[in-house]
Design a protein around this motif. Structure first.
Motif, short mmCIF file in Angstrom:
data_model
loop_
_atom_site.label_atom_id
_atom_site.label_comp_id
_atom_site.label_asym_id
_atom_site.label_seq_id
_atom_site.Cartn_x
_atom_site.Cartn_y
_atom_site.Cartn_z
N GLU A 381 4.44 -4.68 -6.57
CA GLU A 381 4.11 -5.43 -7.87
C GLU A 381 4.94 -6.91 -7.92
OE1 GLU A 381 3.63 -1.36 -10.53
OE2 GLU A 381 5.73 -2.20 -10.46
N ARG A 382 6.27 -6.84 -7.58
CA ARG A 382 6.53 -8.21 -7.46
C ARG A 382 5.88 -9.29 -6.52
NH1 ARG A 382 11.73 -5.34 -7.43
NH2 ARG A 382 11.85 -5.65 -5.15
N ALA A 383 5.18 -8.79 -5.64
CA ALA A 383 4.58 -9.64 -4.49
C ALA A 383 3.21 -9.76 -5.13
CB ALA A 383 4.64 -9.02 -3.29
N GLY A 384 2.94 -9.23 -6.14
CA GLY A 384 1.50 -9.92 -6.93
C GLY A 384 0.51 -8.86 -6.55
N HIS A 385 0.48 -7.79 -5.69
CA HIS A 385 -0.46 -6.90 -5.33
C HIS A 385 -0.98 -6.17 -6.56
CE1 HIS A 385 -0.20 -7.84 -1.11
NE2 HIS A 385 1.11 -7.56 -1.25
N ARG A 386 -2.20 -5.88 -6.80
CA ARG A 386 -2.67 -4.66 -7.78
C ARG A 386 -2.57 -3.35 -7.08
NH1 ARG A 386 -7.49 -2.95 -10.16
NH2 ARG A 386 -8.81 -3.47 -8.20
N VAL A 387 -1.71 -2.70 -7.73
CA VAL A 387 -1.44 -1.22 -6.81
C VAL A 387 -1.31 -0.12 -7.51
CG1 VAL A 387 -0.13 -2.36 -5.04
CG2 VAL A 387 1.23 -1.58 -6.89
N ARG A 388 -1.49 0.99 -7.09
CA ARG A 388 -1.17 2.09 -7.69
C ARG A 388 -0.40 3.15 -6.97
NH1 ARG A 388 -6.66 5.41 -8.55
NH2 ARG A 388 -7.06 3.86 -10.19
N ALA A 389 0.59 3.94 -7.44
CA ALA A 389 1.27 4.62 -6.64
C ALA A 389 0.83 6.01 -7.00
CB ALA A 389 2.61 4.77 -7.42
N VAL A 390 0.68 7.03 -5.76
CA VAL A 390 0.12 8.10 -5.87
C VAL A 390 1.13 9.09 -5.27
CG1 VAL A 390 -1.77 9.80 -5.00
CG2 VAL A 390 -1.98 7.63 -5.05
N ASP A 391 1.61 10.14 -6.47
CA ASP A 391 2.70 10.94 -5.90
C ASP A 391 2.38 12.12 -5.99
OD1 ASP A 391 5.47 9.41 -6.85
OD2 ASP A 391 3.95 8.44 -7.87
N VAL A 414 1.84 3.82 -1.73
CA VAL A 414 1.61 2.74 -2.69
C VAL A 414 0.18 2.20 -2.18
CG1 VAL A 414 2.30 0.42 -3.25
CG2 VAL A 414 3.95 2.29 -2.96
N VAL A 415 -0.80 2.27 -2.95
CA VAL A 415 -2.19 1.66 -2.58
C VAL A 415 -2.48 0.58 -3.10
CG1 VAL A 415 -4.66 2.46 -2.77
CG2 VAL A 415 -2.82 4.26 -2.57
N ASP A 416 -3.14 -0.34 -2.34
CA ASP A 416 -3.48 -1.81 -2.53
C ASP A 416 -4.95 -1.69 -3.14
OD1 ASP A 416 -5.00 -4.12 -2.50
OD2 ASP A 416 -3.65 -4.90 -0.94
N LEU A 417 -5.20 -1.71 -4.32
CA LEU A 417 -6.48 -1.24 -5.02
C LEU A 417 -7.37 -2.36 -4.65
CD1 LEU A 417 -5.15 -0.43 -8.66
CD2 LEU A 417 -6.01 1.25 -6.90
N ASP A 418 -7.37 -3.38 -4.38
CA ASP A 418 -8.30 -4.35 -4.15
C ASP A 418 -8.86 -4.18 -2.62
OD1 ASP A 418 -8.12 -5.63 -6.54
OD2 ASP A 418 -6.23 -7.02 -5.52
N ARG A 419 -7.91 -3.75 -1.61
CA ARG A 419 -8.40 -3.78 -0.12
C ARG A 419 -8.70 -2.36 0.02
NH1 ARG A 419 -4.88 -6.05 3.73
NH2 ARG A 419 -3.22 -5.47 2.48
N GLN A 420 -8.07 -1.29 -0.93
CA GLN A 420 -8.13 -0.09 -0.52
C GLN A 420 -7.28 0.33 0.79
OE1 GLN A 420 -10.02 2.78 -2.37
NE2 GLN A 420 -9.33 1.15 -3.82
N VAL A 421 -6.12 0.02 1.08
CA VAL A 421 -5.45 0.35 1.98
C VAL A 421 -4.04 0.59 1.56
CG1 VAL A 421 -6.62 -1.26 3.78
CG2 VAL A 421 -4.77 -2.18 2.57
N LEU A 422 -3.20 1.32 2.48
CA LEU A 422 -1.77 1.34 2.08
C LEU A 422 -0.86 0.11 2.33
CD1 LEU A 422 -1.22 5.06 3.48
CD2 LEU A 422 -2.07 4.34 1.27
N LEU A 423 -0.04 -0.02 1.51
CA LEU A 423 0.91 -0.86 1.49
C LEU A 423 2.34 -0.48 1.78
CD1 LEU A 423 0.10 -3.38 -1.38
CD2 LEU A 423 -0.35 -3.83 0.89
N GLY A 424 2.52 1.04 1.54
CA GLY A 424 3.71 1.62 1.70
C GLY A 424 3.68 3.36 1.41
N ALA A 425 4.61 3.90 1.97
CA ALA A 425 4.90 5.21 1.83
C ALA A 425 6.29 5.60 1.87
CB ALA A 425 4.15 5.78 3.00
N THR A 426 6.80 6.69 1.03
CA THR A 426 7.81 7.27 1.09
C THR A 426 7.76 8.72 1.19
OG1 THR A 426 8.69 5.47 0.17
CG2 THR A 426 10.08 7.32 -0.01
N PHE A 427 8.63 9.45 1.84
CA PHE A 427 8.74 10.91 2.01
C PHE A 427 10.15 11.22 1.78
CE2 PHE A 427 5.49 9.46 4.68
CZ PHE A 427 4.03 10.00 4.26
N VAL A 428 10.59 12.27 1.12
CA VAL A 428 11.85 12.81 0.87
C VAL A 428 11.64 14.21 0.91
CG1 VAL A 428 13.96 12.98 -0.40
CG2 VAL A 428 12.28 10.91 -0.74
N GLY A 429 12.62 14.77 1.98
CA GLY A 429 12.60 16.26 2.11
C GLY A 429 12.90 16.81 3.32
#
Length: 476
Positions: A381-391, A414-429
């Protein structure tokens, strides 16, 4: 005696980064000198990655066994601390670098032991351990791969307290009865996990409100909860102001407000500083002690022959990223030495370390593990991307229940809504570190979500969380 020798490339630092630079340029047929003032193999081999993970592996294995029906009772006992430390010693090669020296020699590089400093452009002087003095000239490049050292705060009583840094924490000969750890980053939580399980009572003093603050907030929340469940005393908002140790006795850690903690040892895991303070940087117009500012080809800004590779440039303070940068820097040096002026330095080009910005992976070897790559939601978000988090809760897949009872974990894309690609992923467990490379491929490859839908996860594994995440995205 002074000896002057010319090489195509001179590498300062023989850790994993320096070794990879040397190996890469040797493959291209260039001559190379490698200068090392300590052990060949560097911080990772003897005081960081290898010994720390050797300490943590039995801790995680026992935790997994205790989650598994049929093994729980068998794993109820204490760890064999002596055996764990002996295995740690073996993984650190007993702090002998014979094997690493043999590798350097096997690729045809020339090793110089001693402290190396720049003396103007393309010249490195080396003061050897027995008074020898070498002057090395680089025809094409000097690569600074000297890494970092622990950054300690200026506190009253710090020197007298004989505080641990990461080096002492990974090489200690026994478990202290009480260990205070100051910090909230990766070293702090990993060493808290290890030494608590090895018998120390750990008090973790975190200046902020949580740990692993550069990652998704839920990552630190899971790790903190697990440390507390394991018996660690975790105190957030704890700002250390002084240390007191007298006559070799316990150390008293004094905090803002007057609270104190008494411990047998205190570990400061409060960040890293570059090993650039005594490299002769001033002789080429750079400030000693500063991080090296480099472009994506790892060339130091303003110098066409000088490269800053690995931790020393502060782009990504992890061994695997340093080795990645080294492969790129080595190829860049070789190409420029061959007169190639049309390098692929654009985004994701063969001569650009793009992953440092866009697809940097990291695993935190706590219980639970944390695996993350790319941008967090806040960073995107700080980088200016239009994103959505999927949890998704990781318990939504059958593989979690099979992995162990009372499994707890969480995943986010973390999904880039404009390009429909992933910008990031986090897994805990538990076990989620092994999920990370699939996410790294998806982020670095900018794989469209519609194509990821066709990457079918095997049942019943933890990887099925990918299907749940994609389903959740489609339904949103």
């Amino acid at each position: 005696m002074t000896r002057a020798v010319e090489y195509d490339v001179v590498v300062l630092g023989a850790g994993p980064t320096g070794e990879n630079v040397a190996g890469r340029v040797r493959e291209a047929g260039l001559s190379v000198a490698v200068v090392e003032s300590e052990l060949v193999g560097g911080e990772c081999s003897y005081w960081a990655c290898m010994p720390s993970k050797a300490l943590l592996r039995p801790v995680i294995a026992r935790a997994d066994a205790r989650r598994t029906p049929g093994l729980r009772d068998a794993a109820a006992g204490e760890l064999d601390v002596a055996a764990v430390l002996a295995h740690r010693d073996a993984e650190a090669a007993h702090w002998k670098d014979d094997g690493q020296v043999a590798w350097v020699e096997s690729v045809g590089a020339r090793l110089y032991r001693g402290h190396g400093r720049l003396r103007g452009p393309r010249t490195v002087v080396v003061d050897g351990p027995e008074g020898e003095h070498h002057v090395l000239t680089a025809r094409h490049a000097v690569a600074v791969c000297t890494g970092t050292r622990p950054a300690l705060p200026e506190l009253p009583g710090l020197a007298g307290a004989k505080a641990w840094t990461s080096r002492e924490a990974t090489s200690a000969r026994s478990a202290p009865g009480r260990l205070a750890i100051v910090g909230g980053g990766v070293v702090a939580v990993e060493m808290a996990t290890a030494w608590q399980a090895l018998g120390s009572h750990v008090t973790l003093l975190v200046r902020g409100s949580g740990v692993l603050e550069r990652m998704e907030p839920f990552a630190g929340e899971h790790v903190l909860a697990a440390l507390r469940d394991a018996g660690a005393d975790v105190r957030t908002g704890a700002s250390v102001t002084a240390l007191v140790r007298q006559d070799g006795g316990p150390v008293t850690v004094v905090m803002e407000g007057g609270d104190t903690v008494e411990a047998d040892e205190v570990l400061f895991a409060t960040g890293r500083a570059p090993r650039t303070d005594d490299l002769g940087l001033e002789t080429v117009g750079l400030d000693p002690g500063d991080w090296l500012s480099v472009d994506d080809s790892l060339r130091v800004v303003g110098h066409d022959w000088l490269y800053g590779v690995g931790d020393v440039n502060r782009r990504a303070l992890m061994t695997h990223q340093g080795k990645y940068q080294a492969r790129i820097a080595g190829d860049v040096i070789a190409a420029r030495a061959a007169g190639n002026s049309s390098l692929a330095t654009g985004r994701w080009g063969a001569h650009a370390a793009t992953a440092d910005h866009a697809a940097q992976p990291q695993v935190v070897f706590t219980d639970p593990e944390v695996g993350a790559v790319g941008l967090t939601l806040a960073q995107a978000e700080r980088a200016g991307h239009r994103v959505r988090a999927v949890d998704q809760d990781l318990t939504s897949v059958a593989g979690a229940g099979l992995y162990g009872d009372d499994y707890r974990g969480h995943a986010r894309l973390v999904v880039d809504l404009d390009r429909q690609v992933l910008l990031g992923a986090t897994f805990v467990g538990p076990g989620t570190g092994e999920l990370l490379h699939s996410a790294t491929i998806a982020v670095a490859g900018e794989v469209p979500l519609d194509r990821l839908w066709h990457a079918v996860p095997a049942y019943p594994t933890l990887s099925e969380i990918w299907l749940r995440l994609l389903e959740a995205y489609r339904e949103a």
